[in-house]
Motif scaffolding. Structure first.
Motif, short mmCIF file in Angstrom:
data_model
loop_
_atom_site.label_atom_id
_atom_site.label_comp_id
_atom_site.label_asym_id
_atom_site.label_seq_id
_atom_site.Cartn_x
_atom_site.Cartn_y
_atom_site.Cartn_z
N ASP A 1 0.84 -1.20 0.00
CA ASP A 1 0.00 0.00 0.00
C ASP A 1 0.88 1.26 0.00
O ASP A 1 0.41 2.34 -0.35
CB ASP A 1 -0.98 0.02 1.18
CG ASP A 1 -0.33 -0.28 2.51
OD1 ASP A 1 0.70 -0.96 2.55
OD2 ASP A 1 -0.86 0.17 3.54
N HIS A 2 2.15 1.10 0.37
CA HIS A 2 3.08 2.26 0.37
C HIS A 2 4.14 2.15 -0.73
O HIS A 2 4.70 3.15 -1.12
CB HIS A 2 3.76 2.39 1.73
CG HIS A 2 2.79 2.44 2.87
ND1 HIS A 2 2.08 3.58 3.16
CD2 HIS A 2 2.38 1.49 3.74
CE1 HIS A 2 1.27 3.32 4.19
NE2 HIS A 2 1.44 2.07 4.56
N HIS B 1 -1.58 6.79 6.35
CA HIS B 1 -3.02 6.61 6.09
C HIS B 1 -3.80 7.65 6.88
O HIS B 1 -3.53 7.88 8.06
CB HIS B 1 -3.50 5.23 6.55
CG HIS B 1 -2.80 4.09 5.87
ND1 HIS B 1 -3.02 3.77 4.55
CD2 HIS B 1 -1.89 3.20 6.32
CE1 HIS B 1 -2.28 2.73 4.23
NE2 HIS B 1 -1.58 2.37 5.29
FE FE2 Z 1 -0.12 0.82 5.39
#
Ligand code: FE2
Ligand code: FMN
Ligand code: FE2
Length: 437
Positions: free
Chosen positions: A107-108, A248
């Motif tokens: 996700d990063h 996030h």
């Molecule tokens: Fe994350």
């Protein structure tokens, strides 16, 4: 050719073309002159590797334009083009010097391969473990790396970044970066929340909602690593902080104390005066038992409140395992002091979603809770016994009445035992909470 369903509706195909022409929207948010958030706000994600993101999510990346230009983290791979457009709207991609990777999870890092390609002069900056982890996901043979050690500083000109490893919060290579000149902590997954908002700072949003989502994030992602988190908090508390910029959700600037205090509470496993009753049922016999446990706990809670008028009220919650996601169950379970697990017997064991709840509890390693196993069966050994066994694995002390079993519909004696058990769970929760104060 038109298919049986009539083919693609024209408005849908127009939208696809429209997207292709524009490569997604461009939108950035300024934190400080020369420091911008350039990531992606994902309103539509509802399942983030099984996490229930009912409010969406964001993947935050930060562009720092100083004498050197650095991008801190990227976004999920499908949003690489948006990230690239956002960066390019502020600086020529040839001028990006550093692609900083604080955590290798996709996700990063998903858009990192695309950014390496798009920024020909950029070096990937990360710790040694992160390089290893990135190499496990991507072909990094052509990437230029600069490995940073624990506590090492990287000068960007007027400003700098100091790297701090935070092993197992929540992966082995996890790290954060502190910018002393601006008092900003780029915290990656720490202090994050899964919430899509157009406002990007804590004081622009509803604080209780943010804290609830931060709690959910902690309970579902960070909870197994409470000990490591407490160590990190010791370091964080030595830093002067004007802004926490997580990977996030929104950035913390007005409620830094609240989020750090909350993390401390969650990481040290502080109990709330709370009883959860989590059950599954086919024909409602187990549900009748759950409701009786609930009533017993609520009633005892009312008595406790009368005797302690200034104390917080006991919170009792009835949770149907198939109607509440594991994410929300974990969010409530994090600080619950007592919990009852119930299931009907299905094929000589417990129902699958109740089993999933227990499996999830095993991994999340919450602080121990006073517990009860209960359930209805038809003809043999099954769910209550299986739950009771799992309580031993979890090392949750069970009350004497556990397990409570009912053959088919619970009779008056079984219901009476459930009511009593509810009161016992309420007492236990209250005592655990009080001992923690
Ligand atoms: Fe994350
Ligand atoms: C598909 C199915 C499988 C079952 N398997 C078992 C079993 O293996 N052993 C048993 O004792 N009862 C079994 N039962 C009976 C239920 O456990 C019993 O009816 C119980 O009262 C159901 O509780 P509930 O009303 O909470 O669903 C089964 C029932 C169904 C519908
Ligand atoms: Fe992560």
């Amino acid at each position: 050719m038109r298919g049986v369903l009539g083919g693609t509706p024209p408005s849908f195909s127009r939208r696809i073309l429209h997207k292709k022409e524009h490569n997604g929207m461009k939108l950035t948010y300024e934190l400080r002159p020369g420091i911008d958030q350039v990531g992606y706000v994902d309103y539509n994600v509802r399942d983030f590797h099984s996490y229930d993101t009912r409010l969406g999510a964001t993947y935050n990346a930060y562009l720092i334009r100083d004498e050197k230009v650095a991008l801190v983290d990227t976004v999920k791979a499908p949003f690489a083009q948006q990230l690239q457009r956002n960066v390019a709207s502020l600086v020529e991609l040839e001028k990006v010097d550093y692609l900083i990777c604080l955590h290798a999870e996709m996700d990063h890092s998903g858009a990192l391969p695309a950014m390496v390609k798009a920024c020909p002069n950029a070096v990937v900056v990360c710790n040694a473990k992160c390089k290893e982890a990135l190499a496990g996901f991507y072909d990094v043979s052509n990437w230029k790396f600069q490995i940073v050690a624990q506590g090492e500083s990287l000068s960007l000109g007027k400003r700098s970044l100091t790297f701090v490893n935070v092993p197992m919060v929540h992966w082995p290579e996890s790290s954060v970066a502190y910018m002393p000149e601006e008092k900003i902590l780029f915290a990656n997954d720490a202090f994050g929340q899964h919430i899509a908002t157009s406002n990007r700072f804590d004081d622009e949003c509803d604080l209780p909602t943010l804290l609830r989502e931060a709690k959910s994030y902690y309970a579902n992602i960070v909870a197994p690593y409470g000990r490591q988190t407490l160590k990190v908090l010791e370091t964080v508390k030595t830093l002067e902080l004007d802004l926490i910029a997580p990977g996030h959700g929104v950035m913390w600037r007005s409620h830094i104390k609240e989020i750090i205090d909350a993390y401390e509470r969650w990481a040290s496993g502080k109990y709330a005066p709370k009883v959860l009753i989590i059950y599954d049922t086919m024909w409602q016999s187990t549900e009748l038992m759950a409701e009786e446990i609930y009533a017993g706990a609520v009633e005892r809670g009312q008595e406790i409140a009368k005797a302690n008028p200034d104390a917080p009220r006991l919170d009792v919650q009835l949770m149907h395992a198939r109607k509440t996601t594991l994410t929300r169950i974990a969010e409530e379970a994090l600080d619950a002091a007592a919990v009852a697990f119930g299931s009907a017997t299905l094929n000589a064991t417990l129902m699958p979603q109740e089993a999933a709840v227990l499996a999830y509890f095993q991994g999340l390693k919450f602080r121990e809770k006073t517990a009860l196993a209960f359930g209805s069966y038809g003809w043999g050994i099954g769910a209550p016994e299986a739950i009771q066994k799992t309580l031993e694995t979890l090392k949750y002390p069970a009350i004497e009445l556990s397990p409570i079993k009912a053959k088919q519909r619970p009779d008056a004696a079984a219901l009476d035992a459930c009511r009593q058990a509810g009161a016992m769970l309420a007492d236990a929760a209250w005592e655990r909470y009080r001992n923690d104060q």
